[in-house]
Motif scaffolding. Structure first.
Motif, PDB file in Angstrom:
ATOM      1  N   ILE A  97      -6.603 132.557  19.117  1.00  0.00           N
ATOM      2  CA  ILE A  97      -7.775 133.411  19.208  1.00  0.00           C
ATOM      3  C   ILE A  97      -7.555 134.745  18.496  1.00  0.00           C
ATOM      4  CG2 ILE A  97      -7.174 134.543  21.388  1.00  0.00           C
ATOM      5  CD1 ILE A  97     -10.615 133.057  20.617  1.00  0.00           C
ATOM      6  N   GLU A  98      -6.260 135.130  18.339  1.00  0.00           N
ATOM      7  CA  GLU A  98      -5.927 136.381  17.657  1.00  0.00           C
ATOM      8  C   GLU A  98      -5.751 136.204  16.151  1.00  0.00           C
ATOM      9  OE1 GLU A  98      -4.281 136.169  21.792  1.00  0.00           O
ATOM     10  OE2 GLU A  98      -3.910 135.011  19.962  1.00  0.00           O
ATOM     11  N   GLY A  99      -5.753 134.947  15.685  1.00  0.00           N
ATOM     12  CA  GLY A  99      -5.601 134.685  14.265  1.00  0.00           C
ATOM     13  C   GLY A  99      -4.213 134.281  13.827  1.00  0.00           C
ATOM     14  N   TYR A 100      -3.289 134.107  14.762  1.00  0.00           N
ATOM     15  CA  TYR A 100      -1.937 133.648  14.428  1.00  0.00           C
ATOM     16  C   TYR A 100      -1.916 132.120  14.302  1.00  0.00           C
ATOM     17  CZ  TYR A 100      -0.578 138.321  16.021  1.00  0.00           C
ATOM     18  OH  TYR A 100      -0.467 139.686  16.184  1.00  0.00           O
ATOM     19  N   PRO A 101      -0.870 131.557  13.717  1.00  0.00           N
ATOM     20  CA  PRO A 101      -0.759 130.096  13.696  1.00  0.00           C
ATOM     21  C   PRO A 101      -0.772 129.531  15.118  1.00  0.00           C
ATOM     22  CG  PRO A 101       0.829 131.078  12.196  1.00  0.00           C
ATOM     23  CD  PRO A 101       0.233 132.212  12.969  1.00  0.00           C
ATOM     24  N   ALA A 102      -1.477 128.430  15.319  1.00  0.00           N
ATOM     25  CA  ALA A 102      -1.551 127.801  16.641  1.00  0.00           C
ATOM     26  C   ALA A 102      -0.160 127.366  17.097  1.00  0.00           C
ATOM     27  CB  ALA A 102      -2.493 126.603  16.589  1.00  0.00           C
ATOM     28  N   PRO A 103       0.035 127.213  18.416  1.00  0.00           N
ATOM     29  CA  PRO A 103       1.366 126.892  18.939  1.00  0.00           C
ATOM     30  C   PRO A 103       1.983 125.631  18.324  1.00  0.00           C
ATOM     31  CG  PRO A 103      -0.068 127.567  20.716  1.00  0.00           C
ATOM     32  CD  PRO A 103      -0.937 127.443  19.496  1.00  0.00           C
ATOM     33  N   LYS A 104       3.146 125.820  17.753  1.00  0.00           N
ATOM     34  CA  LYS A 104       3.952 124.735  17.197  1.00  0.00           C
ATOM     35  C   LYS A 104       5.339 124.858  17.813  1.00  0.00           C
ATOM     36  CE  LYS A 104       5.704 122.936  12.766  1.00  0.00           C
ATOM     37  NZ  LYS A 104       5.733 123.171  11.297  1.00  0.00           N
ATOM     38  N   ARG A 105       5.880 123.758  18.276  1.00  0.00           N
ATOM     39  CA  ARG A 105       7.136 123.810  19.021  1.00  0.00           C
ATOM     40  C   ARG A 105       8.223 123.009  18.326  1.00  0.00           C
ATOM     41  NH1 ARG A 105       6.669 125.724  24.303  1.00  0.00           N
ATOM     42  NH2 ARG A 105       4.565 126.482  24.719  1.00  0.00           N
ATOM     43  N   GLY A 106       9.427 123.546  18.404  1.00  0.00           N
ATOM     44  CA  GLY A 106      10.587 122.859  17.865  1.00  0.00           C
ATOM     45  C   GLY A 106      11.627 122.638  18.938  1.00  0.00           C
ATOM     46  N   ILE A 107      12.313 121.522  18.863  1.00  0.00           N
ATOM     47  CA  ILE A 107      13.417 121.210  19.783  1.00  0.00           C
ATOM     48  C   ILE A 107      14.716 121.295  19.000  1.00  0.00           C
ATOM     49  CG2 ILE A 107      14.480 119.484  21.270  1.00  0.00           C
ATOM     50  CD1 ILE A 107      11.659 118.347  21.752  1.00  0.00           C
ATOM     51  N   PHE A 108      15.642 122.102  19.501  1.00  0.00           N
ATOM     52  CA  PHE A 108      16.933 122.333  18.860  1.00  0.00           C
ATOM     53  C   PHE A 108      18.052 121.922  19.805  1.00  0.00           C
ATOM     54  CE2 PHE A 108      13.774 125.192  17.243  1.00  0.00           C
ATOM     55  CZ  PHE A 108      13.996 125.279  15.876  1.00  0.00           C
ATOM     56  N   ILE A 109      19.065 121.296  19.257  1.00  0.00           N
ATOM     57  CA  ILE A 109      20.212 120.874  20.046  1.00  0.00           C
ATOM     58  C   ILE A 109      21.478 121.396  19.391  1.00  0.00           C
ATOM     59  CG2 ILE A 109      21.515 118.882  20.901  1.00  0.00           C
ATOM     60  CD1 ILE A 109      18.935 117.358  21.144  1.00  0.00           C
ATOM     61  N   ALA A 110      22.420 121.856  20.222  1.00  0.00           N
ATOM     62  CA  ALA A 110      23.688 122.390  19.709  1.00  0.00           C
ATOM     63  C   ALA A 110      24.774 122.212  20.762  1.00  0.00           C
ATOM     64  CB  ALA A 110      23.533 123.870  19.362  1.00  0.00           C
ATOM     65  N   ASN A 111      25.991 122.459  20.353  1.00  0.00           N
ATOM     66  CA  ASN A 111      27.144 122.323  21.268  1.00  0.00           C
ATOM     67  C   ASN A 111      27.983 123.592  21.240  1.00  0.00           C
ATOM     68  OD1 ASN A 111      26.731 119.408  19.800  1.00  0.00           O
ATOM     69  ND2 ASN A 111      27.136 119.192  21.993  1.00  0.00           N
ATOM     70  N   VAL A 112      28.853 123.693  22.250  1.00  0.00           N
ATOM     71  CA  VAL A 112      29.818 124.800  22.285  1.00  0.00           C
ATOM     72  C   VAL A 112      31.226 124.237  22.241  1.00  0.00           C
ATOM     73  CG1 VAL A 112      28.296 126.349  23.530  1.00  0.00           C
ATOM     74  CG2 VAL A 112      29.817 124.852  24.816  1.00  0.00           C
TER      75      VAL A 112
END
Length: 321
Positions: free
Chosen positions: A306-321
Motif C-alpha cells: 500500500i506504501e508502494g514498496y515491492p510486495a512481500p517476498k520471502r526467502g529461506i536460508f540455511i547455514a551451519n556453524v
C-alpha cells in the motif's frame, strides 16, 4: 509452584541444564511485572476448556487432536466459543476435535516449502525464535525432534499455545515468553529456526550473532525472512511503515542476506527457496478480527504494498556453524 516448573524439571536433566542459571529469575520477573491487562481473562478461558480425551494426535501431516466423535455437541460449541475468545489466531491451522481453527496464516504452506531442505529433525534439540502460538513447534515434534523450545514475548501467543497443549499434552514441546535478547549463549540446540523475525530487528547483524550463539557445534540455522530483488549491496530500509507494519527495518536481497550470514561466521550458507506471499496463504478469516494481506497491498497493483514498496517476498536460508 510456577507455570514453568515442569520445564525447569525437564531441562535440569538434559543438555539445557545451564539455562537454569538465568531462566527462573527472568520468568519470575515476567510473571510479576509484565502481564497484559487481558491475561487474567485469557487464563479464565483456559481454565474453562473441557477436559477431553482425544482419541488421536496427529503432528505429522497437520496439528490435530481428537475427533468430533470424542465429545458431545454441547462440549463442541463450548470449545469453539472459548477458543474464539483468544482471537486473533495468526499462525496455524489447528484441528481440535475436528474444530478447524482457520488461522490468518496457512503456516503449513511455509512448512511444506522448507521441509525438503532441512536436516532430519529426529532426536534433535530444536529452538524456534519468534514462534508465535507455536504451530511449527508441533510440526517439528511431528518430525521426530526430541525436545522443542519456542520463544515469543507476546502473551496472547503463549495462551493460545497453552490452549492447544491442553489437548495434545506433550511436555517435550514448550513455549517461553521471552525475546531473543534475553537468551544467554546456550550453544545447545541442533537446529535453530528464525522465521519472520529478522526484518523486525533493528540490528540484523546482532540478531544473527544471537542465533549463532544458540547452536551446538555443527548445528543448523533455518532462517526465513522478507527479501527484495537486487545485488549483494541491495538493502531496502522502509519508511515509517511497510505493508502497514511499523516495525520493519531491513529487507536485504538474497545475496546481501547470504553475505551477512557469512560475515557472522556461518558456513555452507545457501538460499533454498523464494516465494511471493499469496492471498491464499495470508488472509482474513473468522478467527481474526483485523486486516490481512489483501488490505496491505496496493488495490490497483498487488505487486506493491500500500506504501508502494515491492510486495512481500520471502526467502529461506540455511547455514551451519
Amino acid at each position: 509452584m510456577t507455570a514453568f516448573n515442569s520445564f525447569y524439571q525437564q531441562i535440569a536433566t538434559n543438555r539445557l541444564s545451564h539455562w537454569l542459571q538465568t531462566l527462573p529469575a527472568q520468568l519470575h520477573q515476567w510473571q510479576s511485572q509484565h502481564l497484559h491487562g487481558e491475561y487474567k481473562h485469557w487464563q479464565k478461558t483456559l481454565d474453562a476448556l473441557p477436559n477431553t480425551q482425544p482419541s488421536s494426535i496427529d503432528l505429522s501431516g497437520r496439528v490435530a487432536a481428537g475427533s468430533r466423535d470424542d465429545i458431545n455437541e454441547g462440549e463442541f460449541k463450548r470449545l469453539e466459543n472459548l477458543l474464539k475468545k483468544l482471537k486473533p489466531w495468526r499462525k496455524g491451522p489447528y484441528h481440535i476435535h475436528d474444530l478447524h481453527i482457520d488461522t490468518e496464516w496457512r503456516s503449513d504452506f511455509k512448512w511444506d516449502r522448507l521441509k525438503p531442505y532441512i536436516s532430519d529433525l529426529k532426536d534433535r534439540y530444536v529452538l524456534d525464535i519468534g514462534c508465535g502460538s507455536g504451530y511449527h513447534l508441533w510440526r517439528m515434534r511431528g518430525e521426530g525432534a526430541k525436545f522443542v523450545v519456542g520463544i515469543d514475548p507476546t502473551q496472547l501467543f503463549l495462551m493460545q499455545f497453552k490452549a492447544i497443549q491442553h489437548f495434545i499434552g506433550d511436555d517435550q514441546v514448550n513455549l517461553l515468553p521471552l525475546g531473543v535478547e534475553q537468551l544467554p549463549e546456550l550453544k545447545a540446540f541442533d537446529t535453530v529456526f528464525a522465521m519472520g523475525v529478522l526484518y523486525h530487528r533493528r540490528s540484523p547483524i546482532d540478531f544473527l550473532y544471537q542465533l549463532k550463539s544458540q547452536l551446538a557445534k555443527g548445528g543448523e540455522l533455518v532462517l526465513e525472512t522478507l527479501i527484495v530483488d537486487g545485488d549483494v549491496n541491495t538493502v531496502l530500509v522502509p519508511g515509517e511503515r511497510y505493508a502497514k507494519m511499523r516495525n520493519v527495518w531491513f529487507l536485504p536481497s538474497s545475496e546481501a542476506m547470504c553475505a551477512w550470514m557469512e560475515r557472522c561466521g556461518f558456513k555452507n550458507v545457501r538460499m533454498v527457496n523464494t516465494d511471493v506471499t499469496a492471498l491464499d496463504e495470508q488472509r482474513k478469516t473468522e478467527w481474526i478480527d483485523t486486516e490481512s494481506l489483501q488490505d496491505f497491498l496496493d488495490p490497483d497493483d498487488p505487486s506493491k504494498t500500500i506504501e508502494g514498496y515491492p510486495a512481500p517476498k520471502r526467502g529461506i536460508f540455511i547455514a551451519n556453524v
